[in-house]
Write an enzyme that holds these catalytic residues in place. Structure first.
Site, short mmCIF file in Angstrom:
data_model
loop_
_atom_site.label_atom_id
_atom_site.label_comp_id
_atom_site.label_asym_id
_atom_site.label_seq_id
_atom_site.Cartn_x
_atom_site.Cartn_y
_atom_site.Cartn_z
N ASP A 11 17.63 -82.42 15.78
CA ASP A 11 17.76 -81.39 16.79
C ASP A 11 18.75 -80.42 15.98
O ASP A 11 18.52 -80.32 13.95
CB ASP A 11 18.86 -82.44 16.86
CG ASP A 11 19.51 -81.35 18.24
OD1 ASP A 11 19.34 -80.51 19.08
OD2 ASP A 11 21.12 -81.43 17.97
N ASP A 13 21.16 -77.79 17.74
CA ASP A 13 22.94 -77.16 16.91
C ASP A 13 23.40 -78.32 17.03
O ASP A 13 23.48 -79.85 18.05
CB ASP A 13 23.29 -76.22 18.38
CG ASP A 13 21.97 -75.14 18.35
OD1 ASP A 13 22.08 -74.54 17.79
OD2 ASP A 13 22.28 -74.25 19.86
N ASN A 55 16.35 -78.36 23.00
CA ASN A 55 17.08 -77.53 23.69
C ASN A 55 17.51 -76.13 23.17
O ASN A 55 18.87 -75.48 22.16
CB ASN A 55 18.06 -77.83 24.24
CG ASN A 55 17.09 -79.25 24.91
OD1 ASN A 55 15.23 -79.49 25.46
ND2 ASN A 55 17.97 -80.36 25.92
N GLN A 56 16.77 -75.00 24.12
CA GLN A 56 17.36 -73.56 24.43
C GLN A 56 17.24 -72.56 25.73
O GLN A 56 16.83 -72.23 26.12
CB GLN A 56 17.00 -72.79 22.64
CG GLN A 56 16.77 -73.39 21.95
CD GLN A 56 17.83 -73.04 21.47
OE1 GLN A 56 18.91 -72.04 21.20
NE2 GLN A 56 18.54 -74.02 20.36
N SER A 57 18.18 -73.92 25.82
CA SER A 57 18.46 -72.89 27.65
C SER A 57 18.97 -72.01 27.99
O SER A 57 18.84 -71.18 28.46
CB SER A 57 19.49 -74.57 28.65
OG SER A 57 20.14 -74.40 27.92
N CYS A 93 12.81 -76.04 23.65
CA CYS A 93 12.24 -76.14 25.32
C CYS A 93 13.76 -74.55 25.47
O CYS A 93 14.54 -74.71 25.97
CB CYS A 93 13.24 -77.51 26.08
SG CYS A 93 13.05 -77.28 27.51
N CYS A 103 10.56 -80.58 29.50
CA CYS A 103 10.67 -80.39 27.73
C CYS A 103 12.25 -80.74 27.54
O CYS A 103 12.27 -80.19 25.88
CB CYS A 103 9.32 -78.99 27.08
SG CYS A 103 9.78 -78.20 27.52
N ARG A 104 12.88 -79.95 28.09
CA ARG A 104 14.14 -80.51 28.43
C ARG A 104 14.92 -81.09 27.77
O ARG A 104 14.60 -82.62 28.59
CB ARG A 104 15.31 -79.62 29.01
CG ARG A 104 16.28 -79.57 28.92
CD ARG A 104 17.07 -79.10 30.21
NE ARG A 104 18.43 -79.14 30.16
CZ ARG A 104 19.17 -78.82 29.27
NH1 ARG A 104 19.05 -77.81 28.14
NH2 ARG A 104 20.54 -78.87 29.41
N ARG A 133 21.71 -86.71 24.50
CA ARG A 133 20.39 -86.62 24.69
C ARG A 133 19.31 -86.96 24.20
O ARG A 133 17.73 -87.24 24.24
CB ARG A 133 20.16 -84.79 25.47
CG ARG A 133 20.78 -84.86 26.66
CD ARG A 133 20.56 -83.66 27.18
NE ARG A 133 21.37 -82.47 25.99
CZ ARG A 133 22.05 -81.70 26.21
NH1 ARG A 133 22.74 -81.34 27.33
NH2 ARG A 133 21.79 -80.64 25.62
#
Length: 198
Positions: A11, A13, A55-57, A93, A103-104, A133
């Site tokens: 991961d 962050d 994840n980069q929402s 994502c 993909c999240r 997650r």
């Protein structure tokens, strides 16, 4: 296809760099966690290929654009290169939570993309992250989940993980502690090469 690929999935962050509730939107906001880049370099020098799944929402929410994300990653890779380390590929994502993508994380879609890209099974491959997650995505993809206490779950008691975590979750103080664990295990019993999926 390389039949002898030793893979570690990370991961971003809270695992490599400090997490931010406001998102990491620029290189100036990206700050590596103590020892994290050195840990990646150590893994590389021991023959491991390191890949990111993040994840980069903030992209989907419009908080930053692809140019900003690429600039953050270029900054990270440059900082890593000064220590003799590298990240082979970055899978991310871009979707907001309400978009319902596959993909999240905790969905395993990002990890399945890695599996397809490298043409091998992720069964038994270490996945390192700082959140529930991450651990659930790892479990769904057949990876071994490794939780680092350097991000969202910093206050978790490693001896008493909450019941929602996969039962085989390994816990480490940070990425360097994970690297210590993995390299010690590799020395005592060499990791078998990953075989391509048929």
């Amino acid at each position: 296809m390389n039949n002898h690929l030793k893979l570690v999935i990370l991961d971003r962050d809270g695992t490599i760099n400090q997490a931010s509730e406001e998102f990491v939107k620029s290189p100036e906001e990206w700050h590596p966690l103590p020892g994290a880049l050195e840990a990646i370099s150590r893994l590389n020098h021991a023959g491991f290929h390191v890949v990111l799944a993040t994840n980069q929402s903030g992209l989907g929410r419009g908080l930053f654009d692809m140019g900003a994300l690429n600039a953050v990653h270029a900054h990270m890779l440059k900082a890593l290169a000064t220590l003799g380390g590298r990240i082979d590929a970055i899978f991310y994502c871009p979707h907001a939570a309400e978009e319902g993508c596959s993909c999240r994380k905790p969905a395993p879609g990002l990890l399945q993309q890695i599996e397809e890209r490298y043409g091998l099974s992720l069964t038994g491959v270490p996945y390192v992250g700082d959140s529930l997650r991450d651990m659930l995505a790892a479990q769904a993809a057949g990876c071994v989940p490794h939780l680092v206490l350097s991000g969202r779950h910093a206050m978790v008691d490693p001896a008493r993980l909450p019941p929602e975590f996969p039962r085989n979750t390994r816990v480490h103080a940070d990425l360097m502690a994970f690297a210590d664990h993995l390299l010690a295990a590799a020395e005592s019993s060499p990791i078998p090469p990953r075989s391509p999926t048929p």
